[in-house]
Design a protein around this motif. Structure first.
Motif, short mmCIF file in Angstrom:
data_model
loop_
_atom_site.label_atom_id
_atom_site.label_comp_id
_atom_site.label_asym_id
_atom_site.label_seq_id
_atom_site.Cartn_x
_atom_site.Cartn_y
_atom_site.Cartn_z
N VAL A 166 0.89 -0.97 0.02
CA VAL A 166 0.07 0.23 -0.13
C VAL A 166 0.88 1.30 0.08
CG1 VAL A 166 -1.64 1.45 1.36
CG2 VAL A 166 -1.80 -1.13 1.15
N PRO A 167 0.48 2.35 -0.80
CA PRO A 167 1.50 3.52 -0.86
C PRO A 167 1.51 4.16 0.36
CG PRO A 167 -0.08 3.37 -2.64
CD PRO A 167 -0.43 2.27 -1.69
N PHE A 168 2.38 5.07 0.61
CA PHE A 168 2.70 5.79 2.07
C PHE A 168 2.63 7.13 1.80
CE2 PHE A 168 4.58 1.74 2.70
CZ PHE A 168 4.61 1.52 4.35
N GLN A 169 2.50 7.92 2.91
CA GLN A 169 1.92 9.41 2.55
C GLN A 169 3.11 10.03 1.81
OE1 GLN A 169 -0.29 10.91 4.43
NE2 GLN A 169 -0.14 12.74 3.57
N ALA A 170 4.34 9.82 1.77
CA ALA A 170 5.21 10.37 0.98
C ALA A 170 4.95 10.23 -0.51
CB ALA A 170 6.78 10.01 1.44
N GLU A 171 4.50 9.22 -0.76
CA GLU A 171 4.23 8.73 -2.21
C GLU A 171 3.01 9.50 -2.68
OE1 GLU A 171 4.93 4.26 -3.12
OE2 GLU A 171 4.89 4.23 -1.13
N GLU A 172 2.18 9.66 -1.77
CA GLU A 172 0.83 10.46 -2.16
C GLU A 172 1.05 11.94 -2.36
OE1 GLU A 172 -3.73 10.91 -2.48
OE2 GLU A 172 -1.74 9.64 -3.12
N GLU A 173 2.25 12.54 -1.46
CA GLU A 173 2.44 13.67 -1.50
C GLU A 173 3.32 13.85 -2.99
OE1 GLU A 173 6.21 15.80 0.29
OE2 GLU A 173 4.59 16.07 1.69
N ALA A 174 3.97 12.86 -3.24
CA ALA A 174 4.82 13.10 -4.42
C ALA A 174 3.85 13.19 -5.80
CB ALA A 174 5.95 11.90 -4.76
N HIS A 175 2.67 12.39 -5.55
CA HIS A 175 1.86 12.18 -6.78
C HIS A 175 1.33 13.60 -6.78
CE1 HIS A 175 -1.80 11.08 -8.78
NE2 HIS A 175 -1.24 10.01 -9.24
N GLN A 176 0.79 14.18 -5.58
CA GLN A 176 -0.04 15.81 -5.73
C GLN A 176 0.89 16.63 -6.30
OE1 GLN A 176 -0.72 16.13 -1.44
NE2 GLN A 176 -2.47 14.53 -1.42
N LEU A 177 2.11 16.42 -5.73
CA LEU A 177 3.19 17.47 -6.34
C LEU A 177 3.41 17.38 -7.72
CD1 LEU A 177 5.61 19.58 -6.02
CD2 LEU A 177 7.05 17.64 -5.55
N THR A 178 3.62 16.23 -8.51
CA THR A 178 3.51 15.86 -9.86
C THR A 178 2.60 16.55 -10.77
OG1 THR A 178 4.82 13.67 -9.24
CG2 THR A 178 4.05 14.09 -11.48
N TRP A 179 1.30 16.17 -10.10
CA TRP A 179 0.10 16.71 -10.71
C TRP A 179 0.00 18.11 -10.71
CZ3 TRP A 179 -4.21 19.64 -10.01
CH2 TRP A 179 -5.28 19.41 -10.78
N VAL A 180 0.43 18.85 -9.66
CA VAL A 180 0.31 20.19 -9.81
C VAL A 180 1.25 20.68 -10.64
CG1 VAL A 180 1.05 22.36 -8.24
CG2 VAL A 180 -0.52 20.57 -7.23
N GLN A 181 2.51 20.25 -10.89
CA GLN A 181 3.37 20.77 -11.78
C GLN A 181 3.05 20.67 -13.03
OE1 GLN A 181 6.79 17.97 -10.15
NE2 GLN A 181 7.97 19.77 -10.59
N LYS A 182 2.23 19.41 -13.31
CA LYS A 182 1.64 19.29 -14.84
C LYS A 182 0.65 20.45 -15.35
CE LYS A 182 0.49 16.72 -18.55
NZ LYS A 182 1.71 16.52 -19.62
N HIS A 183 -0.03 20.89 -14.18
CA HIS A 183 -1.12 21.57 -14.34
C HIS A 183 -0.93 23.03 -14.00
CE1 HIS A 183 -3.94 18.38 -15.70
NE2 HIS A 183 -3.25 17.58 -14.78
N LEU A 184 0.07 23.32 -13.38
CA LEU A 184 0.49 24.73 -13.03
C LEU A 184 -0.01 25.89 -14.07
CD1 LEU A 184 1.16 26.43 -10.84
CD2 LEU A 184 3.48 26.02 -11.12
N PRO A 185 0.74 25.40 -15.25
CA PRO A 185 0.61 26.58 -16.35
C PRO A 185 -0.88 26.89 -16.66
CG PRO A 185 1.99 25.03 -17.22
CD PRO A 185 1.50 24.28 -15.90
N SER A 186 -1.94 25.76 -16.36
CA SER A 186 -3.48 26.03 -16.76
C SER A 186 -3.87 26.83 -15.40
CB SER A 186 -4.01 24.58 -17.08
OG SER A 186 -3.56 24.00 -18.22
N ILE A 187 -3.52 26.45 -14.31
CA ILE A 187 -3.95 27.02 -13.01
C ILE A 187 -3.70 28.47 -13.02
CG2 ILE A 187 -3.71 27.18 -10.42
CD1 ILE A 187 -3.44 24.08 -10.55
N LEU A 188 -2.49 29.01 -13.49
CA LEU A 188 -2.10 30.16 -13.35
C LEU A 188 -2.80 30.78 -14.48
CD1 LEU A 188 2.03 30.08 -13.16
CD2 LEU A 188 0.23 30.93 -11.34
N GLY A 189 -3.11 30.44 -15.47
CA GLY A 189 -3.99 30.94 -16.71
C GLY A 189 -5.26 31.35 -16.12
#
Length: 577
Positions: A166-189
């Motif tokens: 089962v994934p650990f907290q740090a892995e979930e945090e890494a997933h959140q970070l990666t998602w934000v990086q991917k979508h940051l240009p759209s969010i800023l837009g």
């Protein structure tokens, strides 16, 4: 564009941006058609047309319902959930985050905060497809949370047995970070506006718009101290409030955030004893995570053990969070002196009695079974997921319950309890205990004991037929079960064992501060009267001394047999340890 993650080091004095996990852990709503990635920008105009005050650009429940085509109950849930995850500390704090729960509709949501919040709803949402073949599902972004595929098919006991996968907290945090990086240009837009510069049309971000990223990021310096987002950015720092800084090109804001964003766990690793194992997530190249990638990274965590990352994941715990994890057949007590931060996570406990008597902003109970859990007040949001045969006693501003079975909840709750997902045989009852510092903790957390909506359950959670998890046939067309109400004759006051001889501060809480409904109050009074009558009958019975001793021994024997058979004998001994 190169979307990499900066490497956090304790020696680096730059400010660090961390993704606020509260937004992802407590702010996601189960509305399959709430919003889509390509439709958020078009909502801005509709929300503005429904704004209660065009100058303030705020919108209430009716405006959200009109703009998003939602029922009033769901629109209010959107507004209330946003209020629960907005940051409430610092200089630039929105009034919604600190407003009284019964007053949030008149306060309304800032439209820019709401737009960012709606975009984040896509973190665990899948785009509809006409069919569900593996290739179509695997090609969808965003991918599910790293945890999702484990949760619908496993019971709490099975999750404990299969815990290594089962994934650990740090892995979930890494997933959140990666998602934000991917979508940051759209969010800023969404926060940017067009300006004409030397005959070229350019997107820029103004200082007041930049502040709204505070819902998504928290900023710390190299020593871990909180920093205001606007003061951390060099292009907006130290600007005159009477003469705001000039808007900054979107690409400049984007480059600065990507340079300073990193996982909070990564910074913790660098400052810890294992910092020689190498930096985390520093790929220096664009990161994209599909469903297949997310699944493979979690089902085989041992792939990282060669460079120490697997051990790091397991040894890391985020700052400002108190954990009670994997306790079996024991009792746990934590008071104010034993907790750290404003969040609590209770997970994977079995056949356990847990008492955490301190105020929190956020709390979650996950994967627990056959246990009694008593918590202090939770002022923002409480989530209970994947629990079986759990008795939970808690006062809270809000509570959501997902995928639980045969659980009883004794609640003092200011908002409607929310039931989601595949839940069965749940029961709710009024809050039923007290302890000496309870009223002090209620005031600290902001939970109002004069308002208790324990029986106003809101049941949602239609299973999304396009998700990547296999469900039993027909379940996609069914609603989550609601909850039944505990009958007054079965309602009893729960007495918390005394774990400490230390005298608490005055004034003491001497009774349940939540007002009981009349039927429950009468049932309690009748039970007390019956016990007094029985005691009087036994005391006055015309029995010889030997018969009285036999009766007393029989009563004690039956009590002893019951307390051992039920497992409650632990309550008599553990408080003394």
């Amino acid at each position: 564009m190169n979307v990499g993650t900066a490497v956090c080091t304790a020696e680096d004095d730059r400010p660090w941006l961390h993704v606020r996990r509260e937004l992802f852990e407590y702010g996601l709503l189960p509305f399959p058609s709430l919003v889509h990635l390509d439709g958020v920008a078009s909502l801005q105009g509709r929300l503005l047309s429904h704004a209660t005050d065009q100058g303030r650009k705020r919108v209430g429940t009716s405006g959200i319902a009109g703009a998003l085509c939602l029922p009033e109950a769901q629109a209010h849930l959107v507004l209330d959930t946003l209020a629960s995850v907005l940051p409430d500390d610092g200089i630039h704090v929105d009034s919604l985050s600190r407003g009284a729960i019964d007053n949030i509709d008149s306060v309304g949501a800032d439209i820019d905060d709401l737009i960012v919040f709606l975009y984040i709803q896509n973190y665990r949402k899948l785009q509809p497809r006409p069919h569900r073949d593996a290739a179509a599902v695997a090609d969808i972004w965003p991918s599910n949370s790293a945890f999702d595929k484990f949760l619908h098919s496993l019971s709490p006991l099975q999750m404990r047995i299969a815990r290594r996968s089962v994934p650990f907290q740090a892995e979930e945090e890494a997933h959140q970070l990666t998602w934000v990086q991917k979508h940051l240009p759209s969010i800023l837009g969404l926060l940017a506006e067009f300006t004409i510069d030397e005959d070229n049309e350019t997107k820029v971000v103004a200082a007041e718009k930049f502040e709204h990223l505070g819902i998504l990021f928290q900023v710390h310096d190299s020593n871990g101290n909180s920093v205001q987002l606007n003061q951390a950015a060099p292009f907006f720092a130290n600007s005159d409030p009477h003469m705001p800084a000039a808007p900054v090109p979107l690409y400049q804001v984007l480059d600065w955030i990507l340079e300073h964003i990193c996982a909070a766990s990564e910074h913790a690793f660098e400052k810890g004893s294992m910092k020689d194992n190498g930096p985390l997530y520093s790929t220096g190249q664009e990161v994209d995570v599909t469903m297949v990638d997310a699944g493979s990274s979690t089902t085989a965590p041992s792939d990282n053990t060669s460079n120490g990352l697997g051990q790091l994941y397991r040894d890391w715990s985020p700052e400002r969070v108190t954990f009670v994890d994997a306790v079996t057949r024991a009792s746990v007590f934590k008071g104010e002196a034993d907790v750290k931060g404003n969040s609590l996570k209770v997970s994977n406990c079995h056949d356990t009695s847990i008492y955490v008597l301190a105020p929190f902003k956020y709390a979650s109970v996950f994967g627990c079974s056959d246990s009694i859990i008593v918590l202090g007040p939770v002022g923002k949001a409480l989530r209970v997921e994947h629990c079986e045969r759990l008795q939970l006693v808690v006062p809270s501003a809000r509570i959501s319950i997902a995928n639980c079975r045969e659980c009883v909840f004794y609640l003092g709750v200011n908002q409607q309890p929310l039931i989601l997902g595949d839940s069965h045989k749940l029961q709710v009852a009024p809050y039923n205990t007290f302890y000496p510092k309870l009223e002090t903790h209620l005031a600290a957390a902001g939970v109002n004991p004069a308002v208790n909506r324990w029986d106003k359950v809101l049941t949602l959670g239609v299973v999304d037929p396009h998700d990547s998890v296999s469900h039993p046939a027909g379940i996609a067309d069914t609603l989550a079960e609601g909850a039944t109400i505990v009958h007054p004759d079965r309602y009893m006051t729960f007495m918390i064992p005394r774990f400490s001889e230390e005298e608490p501060e005055q004034p003491l809480t001497m009774s349940n501060p939540f007002l009981l409904p009349k039927t429950y109050l009468l049932a309690q009074q009748q039970r007390v009267t019956s016990m007094e009558n029985l005691r009087k009958v036994l005391k006055d019975a015309p029995l010889s001394e030997s018969n009285k001793r036999e009766l007393s021994n029989a009563i004690h024997a039956h009590f002893r047999d019951w307390i051992y058979a039920s497992g409650n004998v632990r309550h008599l001994y553990d408080p003394q340890l």
